[in-house]
Structure formats: structure tokens, C-alpha cells
Design an enzyme around this catalytic site. Structure first.
Site, PDB file in Angstrom:
ATOM      1  CG  ASP A  54      -0.881   5.099   3.563  1.00 49.34           C
ATOM      2  OD1 ASP A  54      -1.207   5.241   2.373  1.00 49.34           O
ATOM      3  OD2 ASP A  54      -1.631   5.417   4.510  1.00 49.34           O
ATOM      4  CG  HIS A  96      -7.584   4.214   0.618  1.00 55.09           C
ATOM      5  ND1 HIS A  96      -7.047   3.818  -0.569  1.00 55.09           N
ATOM      6  CD2 HIS A  96      -6.606   4.897   1.274  1.00 55.09           C
ATOM      7  CE1 HIS A  96      -5.789   4.245  -0.635  1.00 55.09           C
ATOM      8  NE2 HIS A  96      -5.502   4.912   0.466  1.00 55.09           N
ATOM      9  CG  HIS A 113      -1.951   1.092   1.164  1.00 52.13           C
ATOM     10  ND1 HIS A 113      -3.284   0.856   0.935  1.00 52.13           N
ATOM     11  CD2 HIS A 113      -1.827   2.448   1.277  1.00 52.13           C
ATOM     12  CE1 HIS A 113      -3.944   1.999   0.914  1.00 52.13           C
ATOM     13  NE2 HIS A 113      -3.076   2.987   1.125  1.00 52.13           N
ATOM     14  CD  GLN A 121      -7.204  11.098  -1.670  1.00 50.44           C
ATOM     15  OE1 GLN A 121      -6.056  10.732  -1.675  1.00 50.44           O
ATOM     16  NE2 GLN A 121      -7.998  10.883  -0.621  1.00 50.44           N
ATOM     17  CD1 TRP A 159      -3.091  12.548   4.313  1.00 56.12           C
ATOM     18  CD2 TRP A 159      -1.976  12.335   2.379  1.00 56.12           C
ATOM     19  NE1 TRP A 159      -3.958  12.829   3.284  1.00 56.12           N
ATOM     20  CE2 TRP A 159      -3.307  12.708   2.087  1.00 56.12           C
ATOM     21  CE3 TRP A 159      -1.087  12.141   1.316  1.00 56.12           C
ATOM     22  CZ2 TRP A 159      -3.780  12.881   0.778  1.00 56.12           C
ATOM     23  CZ3 TRP A 159      -1.544  12.324   0.021  1.00 56.12           C
ATOM     24  CH2 TRP A 159      -2.875  12.690  -0.236  1.00 56.12           C
ATOM     25  CD  GLU A 185      -6.735   6.432   5.745  1.00 53.22           C
ATOM     26  OE1 GLU A 185      -7.065   6.431   4.552  1.00 53.22           O
ATOM     27  OE2 GLU A 185      -5.644   6.858   6.146  1.00 53.22           O
ATOM     28  CG  HIS A 192      -1.119   7.029  -1.439  1.00 55.56           C
ATOM     29  ND1 HIS A 192      -2.343   7.171  -2.057  1.00 55.56           N
ATOM     30  CD2 HIS A 192      -1.349   6.288  -0.318  1.00 55.56           C
ATOM     31  CE1 HIS A 192      -3.280   6.560  -1.330  1.00 55.56           C
ATOM     32  NE2 HIS A 192      -2.698   6.018  -0.274  1.00 55.56           N
TER      33      HIS A 192
HETATM   34 FE   FE2 Z   1      -3.554   5.063   1.529  1.00 55.24          FE
END
Ligand code: FE2
Length: 423
Positions: free
Chosen positions: A307, A208, A55, A150, A313, A211, A57
Site C-alpha cells: 500500500d 479501494h 496494491h 482519490q 499515510w 476502507e 501507491h
Molecule cells: Fe491504497
């Protein structure tokens, strides 16, 4: 290539490994060296199949600080910040950052990555850039792309059409984000649409899923239901599933067998879950990672993902899946000897199963992909974030690093330390 005197993750030591035509030809003690084959002394260190990240991005990685830093550190500000950055992105910049990240990954022995790629931009800039990167890195790294809406499949205009276009262009996996849709009902509807789309096209699914800290966010239940209904067993993954941390225990006791029965994989993202979840709590503050030991005990395949690395993030990270395993171990309190080993499996074999990697492992016939770690066993590898001495793909050396060693100048003490346990 012949590797001499390695220790394997299952504990066997003094093992040789012979590579022929990019595959592992033999594994065992004191193999005879075929003529002209170069032998590499593993020095008794741990030889593992490569790390796998289930996982990630990659469209946002290494963009930290662009156009500004996430001040609150929350998931929602991160999503808003990504929205500010999107119009400023160029395909060249995305590809350049992704390639730099892949360099880091190879040096860390991380040779397969599943990355989500945002499809809510009508230009599909990131999709096109990462498709090109996928081809460019193919000789040394398996990159699997997930079409990720997203801003919500039903909430964002054009998201479903864009997601279909991304799949048409060659994106590998169907993504989703049901907890970000406008209502619970629309979240459930998005799960159904996406699972049916994957079944139609013969693709895998990775959403996802939940979350959030909301204990009533139960889209994983819907995901397991449609997986079962459509016969997608083993091809569907629920990522994050953090709401399970806050769910009612009785409900979870019903949920876990349903996830196991549907063969749905779960990915926890320990570094990100422990920093982003529980932000609305005062004290006591929830940890917010999904129920890893309980899922494993129920027979669910659980992997750990990185991630984010240096993006809206998360400001930290360096493609080190041992860092991910260490955080997962701590947050899930997986401290027994067997549980610590499972945390190593979570960033290797469990993730390989999620990606559906062909020929993964150290058995004869597997692809000759492996990493030599400066550690004696998987737990020591996690404890030390062990140095990657050698990274091999298809029998070719991709990366090397010198053993970590500090010299000491102390009266009556050894001349140096490497932090491994004394034998
Ligand atoms: Fe994610």
C-alpha cells in the site's frame, strides 16, 4: 543458467532448475548440465517465484515529510496532506522517486507491482510520469497502473473525465473509491459506472472498497453484484475491505459466498490497515483488517499489499513483501503451519493471480523469474524477512546479496549465527 540444489516452496529439496531462452526448461533432481551452461549453487536455500505487490501507491511513495508530516497519523489527514502536496508535484520528482522505489523492489525480489495512480489532477502529471516509468522499468519489473479517483469519482470535479483520459493514455486497470463518495447511494453508483466502463473496455477493476470502520459500508456487496452481472469473474479486486472487520456476522455469512461466486479477489494491506483503522475507537480498539482466514475458507483469492512506503499515510517500509506477510500473519492470527504458508502465498501466487501475470511460477514453461532466499522454507522466510541472495528475471541476474551472518566471540559457542534453524 542452471540452478543446483534448491528447495522449493512446496517442500521439494535438492532440486535443479534449468533456464533456456528466458524460460524455465526443466525442474528436477540432478539435471544434466548442457555444455557451456553456467551452474549456480543454491546451497539448499529456498527458491521462490518473485514477490508480487497487488496494491501500492507509487505516485506518493518516498514523499514522507513533504510538505509536512501527518501529525494525527489518520487516513483522512493523509488524504488532506496528499491534496496539499499535489500542486507542488513535478513529473520529474514523481518519476525519480518511483524509480528509486523500483530499485528497492528489485533488490527485495519484488518484480511485479500494481500501483494506483491518482487521476484527480487535471494535468494528469502523475499518470504521465508513471506511464513513462512503466516503460523504463519494463525490462526488469512489471508495473501495472490503476486509474484511481482519490477524491471520489462523483465527488471530485472532472474525475470521471480524467479517469477516461488516463485509460486512453494507456493506464491498465479501472480504480474507484466508493466509500469516499458523498453518500452510500453515490458510492454504489460509482461502482456501477466503473464496472460498466471496465466491461466496455475489456479492462480489470481494482477499487479501494470500504476502507473505513463503518460496518454499514457495504460497497463490496455492490462490487460483487456488478462483477457477476457483467461477467467480470476473476478480473475484479476489492482492496482494503476493512469495514468487513466491523460488520455484523450474519451479514458476512451471506456476503462471503457472493464474493466467492463472483470470483472477486480481495487485497488486505496489513501494515496500513493496522495503523490507520480503529482511530475513532477508544478501547477495546478494532484491528480493522479484513477477514482474511474467513475469505480464504470461502474460496476467495486473498492477496496482501504494501500500500504505502514513506508517504503521507505511512512513514516506514522498504519494499519488503515478507514484512507485509509477517504483519498479515500476526493481525489475522494466522499461526497454524498451513495458515503461515498461506501468508507467503498471499505475497506471491495469490497476488500474481490478481495481476493476471502470464507465465508466473516455477514449472517448466514459466518465465525464468525467481528469487533465492536465505531460508529453508516459506515460514522461515517470513520469520527472518530472509535475505534475497539472488534475484533473477528472464534468466538474467538482477540483484545479489551476501548471506546474512554474524560472527560470535563466545567461549564454547559456535563462531557465528545466521538465525536459520539448525539442520
Ligand atoms: Fe491504497
Amino acid at each position: 543458467m542452471l540452478i543446483r540444489n534448491a528447495t522449493l516452496p512446496d517442500g521439494r529439496s535438492g532440486i535443479d532448475l534449468l533456464v533456456q531462452d528466458g524460460r524455465i526448461a526443466a525442474v528436477g533432481p540432478q539435471l544434466p548440465a548442457p555444455e557451456g551452461v553456467q551452474a549456480i549453487d543454491a546451497g539448499g536455500w529456498l527458491l521462490s517465484p518473485p514477490f508480487v505487490d497487488a496494491h501500492f501507491h507509487m505516485d506518493s511513495t518516498l514523499s514522507h515529510g513533504l510538505p509536512r508530516v501527518n501529525a494525527s497519523g489518520t487516513l483522512l489527514e493523509g488524504i488532506a496532506l496528499w491534496g496539499e502536496l499535489k500542486p507542488l508535484l513535478t513529473p520529474e520528482a514523481i518519476a525519480e522517486r518511483a524509480l528509486q522505489y523500483c530499485d528497492w523492489a528489485v533488490a527485495r525480489g519484488l518484480l511485479a507491482i500494481r500501483t494506483h495512480v491518482d487521476v484527480c489532477d487535471d494535468r494528469l502529471l502523475a499518470v504521465r510520469a508513471l506511464l513513462q516509468v512503466r516503460e523504463q522499468v519494463r525490462p526488469y519489473l512489471d508495473l501495472q497502473l490503476v486509474a484511481f479517483p482519490q477524491d471520489g469519482l462523483l465527488r471530485a470535479p472532472n474525475a470521471l473525465a480524467n479517469l477516461r483520459r488516463a485509460l486512453d493514455l494507456g493506464v491498465d486497470v479501472v480504480g474507484g473509491i466508493p466509500h469516499f463518495e458523498r453518500t452510500m447511494a453515490q458510492g454504489a453508483e460509482s461502482v456501477q459506472i466503473l464496472c460498466e466502463l471496465a466491461a466496455e473496455r475489456g479492462l480489470r477493476v481494482d477499487m479501494h472498497c470500504d476502507e473505513t470502520d463503518d460496518p454499514l459500508s457495504r460497497h463490496i456487496e455492490t462490487l460483487a453484484f456488478h462483477t457477476q452481472r457483467l461477467g467480470l469473474h476473476g478480473r475484479v479486486t476489492g482492496s482494503h475491505c476493512t469495514s468487513m472487520h466491523a460488520m455484523d456476522n450474519y451479514f458476512v455469512s451471506k456476503l462471503l459466498p457472493l464474493i466467492a461466486e463472483a470470483g472477486v479477489h480481495v487485497v488486505a494491506n496489513p501494515l496500513i490497515n493496522i495503523t490507520l483503522q480503529g482511530r475513532h475507537d477508544t478501547y477495546p480498539k478494532r484491528r480493522g483488517m479484513t477477514r482474511v482466514p474467513e475469505l480464504l475458507a470461502a474460496g476467495v483469492n486473498v492477496g496482501f499489499g504494501h500500500d504505502c512506503v514513506m508517504d503521507p499515510w505511512y512513514a516506514l517500509g522498504s519494499a519488503d513483501m515478507l514484512d507485509v506477510a509477517a504483519m498479515g500473519l500476526h493481525v489475522a492470527q494466522m499461526t497454524s503451519a498451513a495458515a503461515m504458508r498461506q501468508c507467503f502465498d498471499a505475497v506471491t501466487v495469490h497476488n500474481a493471480r490478481i495481476l493476471g501475470l502470464e507465465g508466473y511460477g516455477l514449472a517448466p514453461g514459466c518465465r525464468a523469474d525467481f528469487v533465492l532466499l536465505q531460508a529453508r522454507d516459506p515460514v522461515e522466510a517470513i520469520r527472518l524477512r530472509a535475505q534475497r541472495l539472488l534475484v533473477v528475471r528472464g534468466g538474467a541476474v538482477l540483484a545479489r546479496a551476501a548471506p546474512l551472518h554474524s560472527s560470535l566471540h563466545l567461549p564454547g559457542r559456535p563462531a557465528g549465527v545466521d538465525f536459520t534453524r539448525q539442520r
